[in-house]
Design an enzyme around this catalytic site. Sequence first.
Site, PDB file in Angstrom:
ATOM      1  N   ASN A 150      -5.212   2.823   2.191  1.00 56.93           N
ATOM      2  CA  ASN A 150      -6.182   4.036   1.579  1.00 56.93           C
ATOM      3  C   ASN A 150      -7.756   3.494   2.177  1.00 56.93           C
ATOM      4  O   ASN A 150      -8.551   5.064   2.046  1.00 56.93           O
ATOM      5  CB  ASN A 150      -5.752   4.282   0.467  1.00 56.93           C
ATOM      6  CG  ASN A 150      -5.783   3.753  -0.257  1.00 56.93           C
ATOM      7  OD1 ASN A 150      -5.953   2.261   0.139  1.00 56.93           O
ATOM      8  ND2 ASN A 150      -6.073   3.386  -1.035  1.00 56.93           N
ATOM      9  N   GLU A 248      -4.099  -6.540  -5.937  1.00 53.81           N
ATOM     10  CA  GLU A 248      -4.601  -5.706  -5.731  1.00 53.81           C
ATOM     11  C   GLU A 248      -3.258  -4.836  -6.356  1.00 53.81           C
ATOM     12  O   GLU A 248      -3.493  -4.119  -4.835  1.00 53.81           O
ATOM     13  CB  GLU A 248      -5.566  -5.265  -5.689  1.00 53.81           C
ATOM     14  CG  GLU A 248      -7.597  -5.869  -6.045  1.00 53.81           C
ATOM     15  CD  GLU A 248      -7.288  -5.521  -7.629  1.00 53.81           C
ATOM     16  OE1 GLU A 248      -6.607  -4.877  -8.181  1.00 53.81           O
ATOM     17  OE2 GLU A 248      -7.831  -6.813  -8.270  1.00 53.81           O
ATOM     18  N   CYS A 282      -6.287   3.921  -5.800  1.00 55.81           N
ATOM     19  CA  CYS A 282      -5.454   3.691  -7.129  1.00 55.81           C
ATOM     20  C   CYS A 282      -5.651   3.899  -8.142  1.00 55.81           C
ATOM     21  O   CYS A 282      -4.930   3.508  -8.871  1.00 55.81           O
ATOM     22  CB  CYS A 282      -5.256   1.859  -6.822  1.00 55.81           C
ATOM     23  SG  CYS A 282      -6.429   1.168  -6.445  1.00 55.81           S
ATOM     24  N   GLU A 459     -12.137  -8.864  -7.772  1.00 58.91           N
ATOM     25  CA  GLU A 459     -13.011  -8.704  -6.084  1.00 58.91           C
ATOM     26  C   GLU A 459     -14.338  -8.130  -7.179  1.00 58.91           C
ATOM     27  O   GLU A 459     -14.458  -7.432  -7.769  1.00 58.91           O
ATOM     28  CB  GLU A 459     -11.723  -7.695  -5.284  1.00 58.91           C
ATOM     29  CG  GLU A 459     -10.247  -7.845  -5.360  1.00 58.91           C
ATOM     30  CD  GLU A 459      -9.911  -7.595  -3.726  1.00 58.91           C
ATOM     31  OE1 GLU A 459     -10.284  -7.819  -3.163  1.00 58.91           O
ATOM     32  OE2 GLU A 459      -8.929  -6.716  -3.967  1.00 58.91           O
TER      33      GLU A 459
END
Length: 479
Positions: A150, A248, A282, A459
């Site tokens: 994505n 993630e 997300c 992150e």
Amino acid sequence: MSDIRPHLINGRWVHGGEAVENRNPSDLSDLIGLYAAGTADDVAQAASAASAAQPAWFAAGPQARADLLDRVAAGIEARATEIATMLAREEGKILPEARAELRRSAQIFRFFAGEALRVTGEALASVRPGVDIEVTREPVGVVGLITPWNFPAAIPAWKVAPALAFGNAVVLKPAELVPGTAHLLAQVIQDAGCPAGVFNLVMGSGRVVGQAIVEAPEIAALSFTGSVPTGRAIAATAIQRMKKLQLEMGGRNPMLVMDDADLDQAVEACLNGAFYSTGQRCTASSRLIVQAGIHDAFVDRLLRAMLALRVGPALDPASQVGPVVSGAQLEGNLGYVALARAEGCEVIGGERLDGPAEGFYQRPALFLGAHNGMRCAREEIFGPCAAVIRVDDFDQAVTVANDSDFGLSAGICTTSLRQAREFRRRARAGMIMTNLPTAGVDYHVPFGGTKGSSYGPREQGRHAVEFYTTVKTSYCLAG
Ligand code: ADP
């Protein structure tokens, strides 16, 4: 054979035997190219090259690493139009979004160029007289990076840049659907003068290449972004091998719209958060939790804006929403549209659309009258579909927001400072947005969530150092 785009292993472009087709979801007759589908042996070679190259890369020092990352940032900027066009073509993101993603990727490399020079430690006196203690950070070694489709440029960038900045070597596996962007990124990194073996690209399936990365003995740490089941499977294997992990995964992010919200602002935030990038983020705002007093006016306005969105080919300047990334993803989305009806929602939109060419077009959808117990409101869809849940008051809104297996991002639209503050404290999510979409984050601050959304250190931003380095404590008795 020479038409197959190769892997990058140990500084050389390596042709594999098998290839996968990369097709444009906006126009299935457009074959973007054939890309090598790697084997476990390709991963073994990449991991061993990375392991051999890593010590010298760390020893080269922070200036050499900062310089390389700066050159990569400049290389991305120089080829931004070409790479953004590839991204839009293979992923289906509209060109302005793809351009923004490329800009972001360059910014990330530049940010971590600076971070390479800012690794700090601590010096302490020991409890034993005459002994000094130093606490320093060192690279973890070889890092395996497994990325989703994505954000084909930004997610590889936000994993590769800190990995290299702190002196690690890398094996990157992009998602099967989007090898083209990663391949161009690899060219930029190679052309920037990255030493052989420090950055390796192995393309191919998760089952073969991904699994081999998870198992490779030289790979000390794994950073993964993708779905919950894959994340869990990777974790189960990796933990047996005692690898450092950063995962993630999904989200089903709540966006509260309170009675006192600025209606224009709320509609804009929800339209953007739920449907831009075809809802394939997300961090998408996919549970709209709306207070009763504003519910009807809000739904009316959002529906009108949603139905006015122009769905079309990613490279058409008139398009506001591109196609769904793949046939399988579209089938999944349509399944949730049917499920929402079966569960008793009134569904507006959500049907498959014809485009100018055969592609995976879908009208954005709202599931009205949803409640939080429904699967269509709880499970991650990863498409242009949002459930609208009506609540009576702030407390109920917060309870519904937190009643989720996920905890990535959570938003509130309100003009009340008290409610905004209260929500920031009580929301169980890694990122909180006030009067902003749940999606759309900065690159110099931590990214990540709670519960089923994330696992391991954060992150991005300065917090990235935690995952990509390990800590050494040295004691010294002088004299
Ligand atoms: P998505 O639904 O977003 O494609 P996945 O979790 O299936 O999410 O994929 C994310 C990344 O993980 C991709 O690069 C994919 O190839 C990879 N992957 C899939 N299965 C595995 C696996 N068993 N081991 C390692 N990587 C995998």
